[in-house]
Write an enzyme that holds these catalytic residues in place. Structure first.
Site, PDB file in Angstrom:
ATOM      1  N   HIS B  53       0.816  -1.205   0.000  1.00 53.73           N
ATOM      2  CA  HIS B  53       0.000   0.000   0.000  1.00 53.73           C
ATOM      3  C   HIS B  53       0.861   1.271   0.000  1.00 53.73           C
ATOM      4  O   HIS B  53       0.578   2.227  -0.699  1.00 53.73           O
ATOM      5  CB  HIS B  53      -0.904  -0.027   1.233  1.00 53.73           C
ATOM      6  CG  HIS B  53      -1.923   1.052   1.270  1.00 53.73           C
ATOM      7  ND1 HIS B  53      -3.110   0.942   0.575  1.00 53.73           N
ATOM      8  CD2 HIS B  53      -1.951   2.236   1.897  1.00 53.73           C
ATOM      9  CE1 HIS B  53      -3.817   2.030   0.780  1.00 53.73           C
ATOM     10  NE2 HIS B  53      -3.144   2.836   1.573  1.00 53.73           N
ATOM     11  N   TYR B  56       4.405   0.565  -2.995  1.00 51.08           N
ATOM     12  CA  TYR B  56       4.185   0.260  -4.417  1.00 51.08           C
ATOM     13  C   TYR B  56       5.246  -0.691  -4.946  1.00 51.08           C
ATOM     14  O   TYR B  56       5.728  -0.550  -6.062  1.00 51.08           O
ATOM     15  CB  TYR B  56       4.190   1.567  -5.240  1.00 51.08           C
ATOM     16  CG  TYR B  56       3.062   2.502  -4.885  1.00 51.08           C
ATOM     17  CD1 TYR B  56       1.831   2.385  -5.542  1.00 51.08           C
ATOM     18  CD2 TYR B  56       3.205   3.474  -3.915  1.00 51.08           C
ATOM     19  CE1 TYR B  56       0.780   3.227  -5.221  1.00 51.08           C
ATOM     20  CE2 TYR B  56       2.156   4.319  -3.587  1.00 51.08           C
ATOM     21  CZ  TYR B  56       0.948   4.197  -4.244  1.00 51.08           C
ATOM     22  OH  TYR B  56      -0.085   5.028  -3.923  1.00 51.08           O
ATOM     23  N   GLU B  97      -8.314   7.757  -4.908  1.00 50.10           N
ATOM     24  CA  GLU B  97      -7.708   6.752  -4.047  1.00 50.10           C
ATOM     25  C   GLU B  97      -8.735   5.689  -3.698  1.00 50.10           C
ATOM     26  O   GLU B  97      -9.925   5.958  -3.646  1.00 50.10           O
ATOM     27  CB  GLU B  97      -7.208   7.428  -2.765  1.00 50.10           C
ATOM     28  CG  GLU B  97      -6.165   6.634  -2.051  1.00 50.10           C
ATOM     29  CD  GLU B  97      -5.402   7.495  -1.042  1.00 50.10           C
ATOM     30  OE1 GLU B  97      -4.206   7.732  -1.267  1.00 50.10           O
ATOM     31  OE2 GLU B  97      -6.007   7.928  -0.061  1.00 50.10           O
ATOM     32  N   HIS B  99     -10.490   2.752  -1.228  1.00 47.59           N
ATOM     33  CA  HIS B  99     -10.713   2.351   0.149  1.00 47.59           C
ATOM     34  C   HIS B  99     -11.532   1.072   0.133  1.00 47.59           C
ATOM     35  O   HIS B  99     -12.607   0.982   0.734  1.00 47.59           O
ATOM     36  CB  HIS B  99     -11.409   3.466   0.950  1.00 47.59           C
ATOM     37  CG  HIS B  99     -10.751   3.720   2.265  1.00 47.59           C
ATOM     38  ND1 HIS B  99     -11.409   4.071   3.396  1.00 47.59           N
ATOM     39  CD2 HIS B  99      -9.445   3.628   2.624  1.00 47.59           C
ATOM     40  CE1 HIS B  99     -10.553   4.217   4.390  1.00 47.59           C
ATOM     41  NE2 HIS B  99      -9.352   3.943   3.935  1.00 47.59           N
ATOM     42  N   GLN B 244     -11.368   2.235  10.863  1.00 42.62           N
ATOM     43  CA  GLN B 244     -11.400   3.568  11.447  1.00 42.62           C
ATOM     44  C   GLN B 244     -12.803   4.179  11.333  1.00 42.62           C
ATOM     45  O   GLN B 244     -13.530   3.868  10.413  1.00 42.62           O
ATOM     46  CB  GLN B 244     -10.439   4.517  10.741  1.00 42.62           C
ATOM     47  CG  GLN B 244      -9.115   3.940  10.372  1.00 42.62           C
ATOM     48  CD  GLN B 244      -9.126   3.271   9.018  1.00 42.62           C
ATOM     49  OE1 GLN B 244      -9.961   2.424   8.744  1.00 42.62           O
ATOM     50  NE2 GLN B 244      -8.201   3.640   8.178  1.00 42.62           N
ATOM     51  N   GLN B 318      -8.376   9.105  12.220  1.00 44.31           N
ATOM     52  CA  GLN B 318      -8.610  10.011  11.097  1.00 44.31           C
ATOM     53  C   GLN B 318      -8.466  11.476  11.515  1.00 44.31           C
ATOM     54  O   GLN B 318      -8.350  11.788  12.692  1.00 44.31           O
ATOM     55  CB  GLN B 318     -10.019   9.773  10.559  1.00 44.31           C
ATOM     56  CG  GLN B 318     -10.242   8.341  10.080  1.00 44.31           C
ATOM     57  CD  GLN B 318      -9.518   8.075   8.786  1.00 44.31           C
ATOM     58  OE1 GLN B 318      -9.823   8.658   7.766  1.00 44.31           O
ATOM     59  NE2 GLN B 318      -8.519   7.204   8.832  1.00 44.31           N
ATOM     60  N   ASP B 497      -5.158   8.114 -11.658  1.00 39.13           N
ATOM     61  CA  ASP B 497      -5.592   6.729 -11.873  1.00 39.13           C
ATOM     62  C   ASP B 497      -5.668   5.978 -10.554  1.00 39.13           C
ATOM     63  O   ASP B 497      -4.894   6.220  -9.634  1.00 39.13           O
ATOM     64  CB  ASP B 497      -4.672   5.999 -12.855  1.00 39.13           C
ATOM     65  CG  ASP B 497      -3.213   6.005 -12.424  1.00 39.13           C
ATOM     66  OD1 ASP B 497      -2.921   6.467 -11.305  1.00 39.13           O
ATOM     67  OD2 ASP B 497      -2.353   5.561 -13.201  1.00 39.13           O
ATOM     68  N   ASN B 535      -3.086   5.902  -7.386  1.00 36.90           N
ATOM     69  CA  ASN B 535      -3.064   4.981  -6.270  1.00 36.90           C
ATOM     70  C   ASN B 535      -3.180   3.572  -6.846  1.00 36.90           C
ATOM     71  O   ASN B 535      -3.803   3.377  -7.877  1.00 36.90           O
ATOM     72  CB  ASN B 535      -4.249   5.360  -5.359  1.00 36.90           C
ATOM     73  CG  ASN B 535      -4.693   4.256  -4.432  1.00 36.90           C
ATOM     74  OD1 ASN B 535      -5.789   3.739  -4.574  1.00 36.90           O
ATOM     75  ND2 ASN B 535      -3.870   3.886  -3.495  1.00 36.90           N
TER      76      ASN B 535
END
Lengths: 229, 740, 79
Positions: B53, B56, B97, B99, B244, B318, B497, B535
Site C-alpha cells: 500500500h 508500491y 484513491e 478504500h 477507522q 482520522q 488513476d 493509487n
C-alpha cells in the site's frame, strides 16, 4: 440592505449565502462567528445551511446555544428580519424563535434535488416579490427536514398564513408524492407570528443565476429588499 | 548512535516478522539499514512503509513508464496529489484513491473515511476542495451482500461529503460477480488553489517545530495499511475493530483551520496522516526534505490510555495532520487551531541526523535512517504473462432480436444501464453553489468560484473490456474520460488513476496490470493527457478469485468560458441529430451481448487513439463555436441507448432513420464502437458542420430530428418517453427497497 | 457519580427510524413486534458527590440542551 451571515462550526452554506446576499443587495454582508456576542446593526441576519456541530445530538441543537444566539434573538425581538435556511431553520426551531421541530426525513435518507414550491402567502417580508400561488423551483439538500408540530400549533400556522412555502407538484398540488421528506401538511417553510423570522428547508441561495439552472431563488432576497423601501 | 531502550521489547522472531508481512529478504535489508536488529516499534514502522500500500513495491517499475509531464503540469505523481495549471495563477489539485477493503468490512465507515482521506490529500497542498467524485464496483445484484454494501457505501460517502460541504458531483457504479467478495470504493477529490500558495511535504530547517493538529490518536485501524496489502479471506471479516471511524465535523474544522493557517507564511511543510498515520507522514516529510525528525511520543494527543509507541505510530485515527512551522510562529498557529477547537501539540523538531528518532517516557524507542527506509524500499519485477487475446465476434453470429422495443427497455432497466439517481440524490451535489452540470450527464462541471471558468470531471473504466484485453481496456478507460470531458465542451488536461487489481504474485494478474499500464500509457501519450497522481490497490481477491482488472481513471478538463458548456439534452424541437464517428457494429464484450444473450465474451472494441483525438478535437471545436448544442458520447449500450438517454434528458422525442448498410441493425444500434458522439445542431448549421467535418476528415451522419414525445427509429421501434423514463428510473429504487 | 439519561420521542411524534426498525425485525422473522420507538442514551460522569444536587444539574442539562422538549421526553438515573 445591510445583512449579516452567522457561521457556526461546520456551517457549510455560509459562503453561498454570503455571495447571494452580496450579489443581490450590492453590499458586502458582515460575517459573524458563533462566538461573537455582538452583531452590528443590520436589516437581516441569515443563518446558513450546513451541519453545525456535525449535526451531533440534534440538528441545530448546539448551535442554538452559541454565544451569538442572544444577539440574534434580540435582533428578532426588536423586529429585525432573521432567516434560517436548512440547518439555519433547524437552529431557529431549537432556539424557539419558530415553533415545531425538524425530524429525520421519512425516507431516512439524505435527499438532494430540485423541488417545486408554491408561494402561498405573498404578503410576507420574504415572499412579496413572488405572485400568489406561483410555483417555483428550489433545490433541497437535507437529512432532517421533516417538519413536525403539534396539532394546535399547526392550526395556528395554517390560519395565520404562517406557511409561505409548501412542497407541491408541478401543477401546484400539495400531494404526498410532492413531499420529499414527510413534512406535515407539505410544509417547506414557516414564519413567526410577527412575520420577521422565517425558516425554510429549501436553498434559495443556490438558484440566483442562470448558470445555476434558474433564478427562482432571487425573489426571496428581493422581497426582503422591497420591505425596506 | 543513539542508545535504544530495549525494555519491554519482545524478541523479533521470524514468525513476528512474517506476521508483519515482511519477507526474509526484507527482514535482512531492515537489519542492514539499522545496523542492528529492530525494536518492535521499528518493525511496525518498516512493515507499514514497505507494505504494498505504501511502497508500491510490485507496481513501481511499471508506473514509472507512465507519461506524467506536460507544459500545464505543475506537480506530477509523488506529492499528496497532482497539480495542474488552469490559468490566471490558479491550479487544480486532484487525486483518486481506493478504500476497498475497509468498505467491504464496514461499508459506511469505510467509504466515509475514504472520502475524508482523499479530501485531506487535496487540502494538505493548500487547496480548497471543490468537488468529490467516486467510482464504485459492487458484486452481482443477486449476491446477498450487495444491497447492504451499496446502501452503506452510498450513505457513507454522503454522510461525510455532505457534512464537510464539498459537493459530490458524479461518478460511476458497476455491478459484476467478480466483485462479490471484494467491492471497490474509489474516491476522488478536486481542489482549487493559487499557484503561489501550494504546499509540499518536504520538511526543512533544523530546529523547526513539528506540530500535530486535528483529532486525538486512538487505537483505530492499526494495521490498516498491511490489511490493504494482503489477500482477503473470510476471516478478515472478524477484524472489524481495526476499521477507522470518520468524523466529518472535525474534518470540516480541519479544512477551515488549515486553509486559514496556509493563508499565512508560517508553514514550512504539511502532510496529512493517511494510511500508516504518524509513521508515513513523518518518514515522508523527513526523507523528502533530507532531514531528521525527533518526536516525543508523550506529547502526541491521545484518546485512549496506556498507548504504546507501536500503537501510536501505527494508528490510523482520522482527521490528523503533521505540520512543520517556521520557528517562533507556534503561538500564532496555536491560536488558529484553538479557534477551531482542534488539538494542537508541538511533538518534535527537525534534526540534521536524517533519522526518525522516537522518544517515549524519556527513552529512545526507535531510531531509523529515513532516507534508506523510504528510498530503498523493495521493488519487484514480478513475473507476468500476457493476457490471451479473445477472438473477435462476428455480429452476424449474434441473433437479431425479435422485438427491439423490449430489448431496449430491458437494457435500460438493467443493473448496468439504469439511472443512478437513487445514488446521487443522497449526495449534496450543489453545495458551494458552483455546480453547473449535475450528475447524470457525461461529465460533471463546477465553476471555478468567482470566475467564468469551469472544471469538468469524469471517472470511467469498463472492467469487462479490461478483463478481455487489459491493453485495449486501459486505453478505453482513459479515452472514455477524455470523450466525456470533450462532450461538455472542456479541454481535457490530465488524469488521476486508481488501479485496482488482484494478487500481483500471480503472473496472470500481473499480466493484466502490465497490459493495462501499457494501454493507459499509450492513450495518455496520444491524447496529450498525462497522469498526475494515483493509487494502486492490489490483492483485491477473495479465496483466490480476483476481481476484474479495474484501472479507474479520473479525468479533469477546463472550460475557459463556462457559458459554452453543453449537456446531453437537445434543447429545441426540429434540431438535427447527427452521429460523429464510424459504426462497425462491434458486439464483442458489449452490454447487449451480456444482457440479451447472457454471454460475456469476445474481444472488446479496439480503441483507435488517433481517431479518438481527431473526432474529439472536432467535436470540442464545434461546441466552442456554439454550433453543437447537445452532445453525448456513445459508450455502454451503443447508439440506441445513447439516443434514448438524450431524449430522456431533454424531454423531447426523436425521429431517427438508420442507414445501416451491410451492418446488421442490432449491431449498428447496440454495438460499442469507440470514438463516437451523438450531437444536436440547429437546422441552419447542418450544412456548415458537414463541410467542417469533411474538411477535418471526420465521419458525420445525419440521423434525424428532435420531435414529439416518442423515440421513433424508423422500421425498428417506437417507444414513448414515459416508457423509457419508467424503465430507466425504476430498477435501482425497486432493487434497493426490496429489503432482505 | 454517573448520570444515565434516556431520551425518547414523545407519544404521537412520528418516529421513522423506529418504524424502519420494526419493519426490519418483521422481515427477519421476529413476529409479534407491536411497536418500536428509538431514542438516545447518554452517560455523563460528574464530579458531584451529592445525589440530589447531581439530579438537579442533570435535569437542567436535559432541559437546556440534551433534549428538545417539543418532541422529546427524558428520564434520568443517577448512581
Amino acid at each position: 440592505m445591510k445583512s449579516a451571515v452567522v457561521t457556526f462550526p461546520a456551517s457549510n452554506c455560509n459562503r453561498d449565502m454570503f455571495d447571494a446576499l452580496e450579489k443581490i443587495t450590492g453590499k458586502t454582508p458582515y460575517q459573524i462567528w458563533h462566538q461573537d456576542s455582538e452583531i452590528p446593526d443590520v436589516d437581516l441576519i441569515a443563518l446558513p445551511g450546513g451541519f453545525s456541530f456535525g449535526d451531533y445530538l440534534r440538528c441545530g441543537a448546539m448551535a442554538a446555544r452559541s454565544p451569538a444566539i442572544k444577539a440574534i434573538a434580540l435582533h428578532a425581538e426588536r423586529g429585525g428580519n432573521v432567516i434560517g435556511v436548512c440547518n439555519g431553520f433547524q437552529v431557529l426551531t431549537e432556539m424557539g424563535l419558530l415553533p415545531g421541530a425538524l425530524m429525520r426525513n421519512s425516507s431516512l435518507k439524505f435527499v438532494c434535488k430540485t423541488v417545486h414550491l408554491q408561494v402561498e402567502n405573498t404578503s410576507t417580508n420574504f415572499t412579496n416579490a413572488y405572485t400568489k400561488g406561483q410555483v417555483i423551483d428550489i433545490p433541497i439538500a437535507h437529512h432532517d427536514g421533516n417538519y413536525f408540530a403539534d396539532e394546535d400549533t399547526l392550526k395556528i400556522l395554517e390560519t395565520n398564513g404562517q406557511i409561505p412555502f409548501r412542497y407541491v407538484s408541478k401543477e401546484g398540488n400539495a400531494i404526498a408524492s410532492a413531499n420529499p421528506n414527510g413534512s406535515q401538511n407539505n410544509i417547506a417553510g414557516i414564519i413567526n407570528e410577527r412575520g420577521n423570522v422565517l425558516g425554510m428547508m429549501p436553498h434559495p441561495e443556490r438558484l440566483i443565476e442562470d448558470a445555476q439552472g434558474g433564478t427562482d431563488g432571487r425573489g426571496f432576497f428581493e422581497s426582503i429588499i422591497n420591505t425596506l423601501k | 548512535m543513539t542508545k535504544i531502550n530495549w525494555n519491554n521489547n519482545p524478541e523479533i522472531t521470524d514468525d513476528l516478522v512474517k506476521e508483519h508481512g515482511l519477507s526474509v529478504d526484507e527482514h535482512k535489508l531492515m537489519i542492514k539499514i539499522l545496523g542492528r536488529k529492530p525494536t518492535l516499534t521499528e518493525l511496525g514502522i518498516f512493515s507499514v512503509m514497505w507494505s504494498e500500500h505504501c511502497s508500491y513495491k510490485s507496481s513501481k517499475l511499471h508506473l514509472k513508464t507512465l507519461p506524467t509531464e506536460a507544459p500545464w503540469v505543475i506537480h506530477g505523481p509523488g506529492e499528496n496529489a497532482g497539480v495542474i495549471d488552469i490559468g490566471d495563477n490558479q491550479a487544480a489539485i486532484f487525486k483518486m484513491e481506493s478504500h476497498n477493503h475497509p468498505s467491504y468490512i464496514e461499508p459506511y465507515q469505510g467509504a466515509a473515511t475514504g472520502v475524508g482521506g482523499i479530501l485531506r490529500d487535496v487540502f494538505t497542498m493548500g487547496a480548497r476542495p471543490i468537488a468529490n467524485m467516486n467510482a464504485l464496483r459492487f458484486g452481482s445484484p443477486e449476491h446477498p451482500k450487495t444491497r447492504h454494501l451499496l446502501s452503506g457505501v452510498v450513505e457513507g460517502i454522503g454522510g461525510y461529503g455532505n457534512c464537510v460541504g464539498v459537493p459530490t458531483i458524479g461518478g460511476e457504479t458497476n455491478f459484476h460477480p467478480s466483485y462479490n467478495g471484494n467491492i471497490l470504493v474509489n474516491a476522488m477529490a478536486v481542489g482549487l488553489a493559487d499557484q503561489d500558495k501550494i504546499f509540499l511535504s518536504a520538511a526543512a530547517g533544523v530546529g523547526n517545530p513539528v506540530i500535530y493538529v486535528g483529532s486525538k490518536t486512538g487505537r483505530d485501524g492499526i494495521h490498516g495499511a498491511t490489511m490493504a496489502s494482503a489477500e482477503f479471506t473470510e476471516d478478515n471479516e472478524e477484524k472489524r475493530p481495526t476499521v477507522q471511524v470518520g468524523d466529518p465535523f472535525t474534518e470540516k474544522l480541519l479544512i477551515e483551520a488549515c486553509i486559514e493557517l496556509m493563508s499565512t507564511d508560517m508553514v514550512v511543510a504539511i502532510q496529512d496522516m493517511g494510511a500508516a498515520g504518524l509513521t508515513s507522514s513523518s518518514v515522508e516529510m523527513a526523507s523528502g526534505g533530507g532531514v531528521g525528525f525527533t518526536i516525543n511520543l508523550d506529547n502526541v494527543p491521545q484518546r485512549e490510555e496506556n498507548m504504546t509507541p507501536y500503537e501510536m505510530m501505527l494508528s490510523e485515527s482520522q482527521e490528523r495532520m503533521l505540520v512543520v512551522l517556521k520557528p517562533d510562529r507556534v503561538g500564532e498557529a496555536e491560536a488558529i487551531f484553538k479557534k477551531w477547537d482542534l488539538d494542537f501539540a508541538v511533538i518534535g523538531e527537525i534534526t540534521e541526523t536524517g533519522n526518525l528518532t522516537l522518544l517515549f517516557e524519556g527513552k529512545t524507542v526507535a531510531d531509523i535512517p529515513t532516507q534508506p527506509l523510504a528510498d530503498n524500499s523493495p521493488e519487484y519485477d514480478r513475473p507476468w504473462i500476457k493476457t490471451e487475446i479473445q477472438p473477435t465476434i462476428d455480429a452476424f453470429d449474434i441473433p437479431i432480436p425479435i422485438d427491439f422495443r423490449d430489448t431496449l427497455l430491458k437494457m435500460i432497466n438493467s443493473s448496468d444501464l439504469s439511472s443512478r439517481e437513487w445514488i446521487w440524490q443522497q449526495y449534496d451535489h450543489q453545495v458551494m453553489a458552483d455546480t453547473i452540470q449535475i450528475p447524470g450527464g457525461d461529465a460533471a462541471v463546477v465553476r471555478v468560484h468567482g470566475t467564468n471558468k469551469a472544471l469538468a470531471i469524469s471517472t470511467d473504466c469498463t472492467p469487462r473490456y479490461c478483463y478481455a484485453d487489459p491493453f485495449e481496456g486501459g486505453k478505453q478507460a482513459v479515452a472514455e474520460t477524455w470523450r466525456n470531458l470533450t462532450s461538455v465542451g472542456a479541454q481535457p488536461l490530465a488524469i488521476t488513476d486508481c488501479l485496482n487489481f488482484g494478487n500481483p504474485e500471480r503472473p496472470d494478474i500481473m499480466g493484466q496490470f502490465v497490459g493495462a499500464i501499457e494501454g493507459i500509457r499509450e492513450a495518455c501519450t496520444v491524447l496529450d493527457y498525462p497522469v498526475i497522481s494515483g493509487n494502486v490497490s492490489l490483492y483485491n481477491e477473495t479465496n483466490g478469485t480476483g476481481i476484474h482488472p479495474t484501472p479507474a481513471i479520473g479525468g479533469v478538463g477546463l472550460l475557459k468560458d463556462s457559458s459554452k458548456m453543453i449537456t446531453i439534452a437537445p434543447k429545441n424541437e426540429g434540431d438535427v441529430i447527427m452521429l460523429i464517428g464510424e459504426c462497425t457494429g462491434h458486439l464483442g464484450c458489449s452490454l447487449y451481448l451480456n444482457i440479451i444473450e447472457g454471454r460475456e465474451e469476445g474481444a472488446p472494441p479496439p480503441v483507435d487513439l488517433t481517431l479518438e483525438r481527431k473526432n474529439g478535437d472536432f467535436v470540442r471545436t464545434q461546441i466552442q463555436k456554439r454550433i453543437i448544442t447537445a452532445c453525448h458520447d456513445v459508450s455502454d449500450g451503443g447508439l440506441f441507448v445513447t439516443l434514448s438517454e438524450m431524449a430522456m434528458a431533454s424531454g423531447h422525442g426523436m425521429e431517427i432513420t438508420i442507414n445501416n448498410g451491410d451492418i446488421p441493425i442490432h449491431a449498428y444500434g447496440f454495438g460499442e464502437d469507440q470514438a463516437r458522439y451523438v450531437i444536436s445542431v440547429s437546422p441552419d448549421n447542418v450544412k456548415g458542420i458537414i463541410t467542417a467535418a469533411r474538411d477535418a476528415n471526420v465521419a458525420i451522419k445525419n440521423l434525424g430530428i428532435v420531435q414529439g414525445n416518442t423515440v421513433n427509429i424508423k422500421n425498428t421501434f417506437t417507444i414513448t418517453l414515459n416508457e423509457l423514463l419508467d424503465a430507466h428510473s425504476t430498477w435501482m429504487p425497486k432493487y434497493m427497497s426490496n429489503k432482505d | 457519580m454517573k448520570a444515565r439519561i434516556h431520551i425518547t420521542l414523545k407519544d404521537g411524534v412520528l418516529d421513522p427510524q423506529g418504524k424502519a426498525i420494526q419493519h426490519a425485525l418483521g422481515t427477519l422473522g421476529f413476529s409479534g413486534v407491536e411497536g418500536v420507538r428509538q431514542g438516545k442514551y447518554i452517560e455523563i460522569d460528574l464530579a458531584e458527590t451529592d445525589k440530589s444536587n447531581a439530579a438537579e444539574t442533570v435535569e437542567k442539562m436535559c432541559k437546556k440542551l440534551l433534549s428538545n422538549m417539543v418532541i422529546e421526553n427524558y428520564s434520568i438515573t443517577i448512581d
